[in-house]
Enzyme design. Sequence first.
Site, mmCIF file in Angstrom:
data_model
loop_
_atom_site.group_PDB
_atom_site.id
_atom_site.type_symbol
_atom_site.label_atom_id
_atom_site.label_comp_id
_atom_site.label_asym_id
_atom_site.label_seq_id
_atom_site.Cartn_x
_atom_site.Cartn_y
_atom_site.Cartn_z
ATOM 1 N N LYS A 79 0.749 -1.177 0.098
ATOM 2 C CA LYS A 79 -0.081 0.043 -0.023
ATOM 3 C C LYS A 79 0.885 1.205 0.146
ATOM 4 O O LYS A 79 1.729 1.277 0.806
ATOM 5 C CB LYS A 79 -0.951 0.046 1.114
ATOM 6 C CG LYS A 79 -2.379 -0.586 1.160
ATOM 7 C CD LYS A 79 -3.278 -0.217 2.264
ATOM 8 C CE LYS A 79 -4.603 -0.362 1.870
ATOM 9 N NZ LYS A 79 -5.421 0.043 3.239
HETATM 10 O O1 G3P Z 1 -9.174 0.169 3.701
HETATM 11 C C1 G3P Z 1 -9.280 1.513 4.258
HETATM 12 C C2 G3P Z 1 -9.937 1.653 5.627
HETATM 13 O O2 G3P Z 1 -9.239 0.877 6.407
HETATM 14 C C3 G3P Z 1 -10.228 3.106 5.866
HETATM 15 O O3 G3P Z 1 -11.569 2.855 6.793
HETATM 16 O O4 G3P Z 1 -13.122 3.337 8.227
HETATM 17 O O5 G3P Z 1 -11.058 4.193 8.653
HETATM 18 O O6 G3P Z 1 -12.095 5.083 6.806
HETATM 19 P P1 G3P Z 1 -12.077 4.101 7.607
#
Ligand code: G3P
Length: 219
Positions: free
Chosen positions: A83
Amino acid sequence: MKIFIDTANLEEINLAHSLGVLDGVTTNPTLLSKEKKEPLKQLKDICAIVKGPVSAEVISKDFPGMVKEAEELAKIAENIAIKVPITEEGLKATKILSAKKIKTNLTLCFSPTQALLVAKAGASFVSAFVGRLDDISTEGMQLVSDIKIIYSNYNIKTEIIVASIRHPLHVLEAARMGADIATIPFKVISQLLKHPLTDIGIKRFEDDWQKLNDALGKK
Ligand code: G3P
């Protein structure tokens, strides 16, 4: 559509894997920090469970540092995808990693133009963060729709990951739009399966079967 789980938690990964629906895993520094374990060991353990792509994020901000970190992470297992944040340095790193046949997942995508550039740099995946856009009153799924049109126009092979998923409707929309992958938190995977009419139906079949057995004098 492929289903990835968005977590670094081994219990959740094992459970989703046992359902037979899991095609890969995405982690990030926040998710790994929640596990309070040595990250490289944790990633190795994840790769031992899931054969599909397992995303691991670099921390460096400059491209030589990103490439160095990526090469270390890629040694963990063949299915590691690196990533990389969408920055100028990230694009440079992606070009180099792509030439070395190391899979990349360009993360924190919030605009279709970012998605166009990461594809040109050779990214294997682009992660569109739909929930975080919704959080700021911008339609997250519109981003996925736009990327899908652009990638279809030019037959681009970079796979679209719908990320930052918050609820089942994000997954439904992702599938309708033809996104390649949805990376989903464990809670939402469970929500996808549940339906009250299924539970009511099972209960009714059980009750009727019992009534039949009672009528036939069986236990
Ligand atoms: O894969 C990306 C994810 O982990 C981000 O999620 O809920 O932190 O926006 P969030």
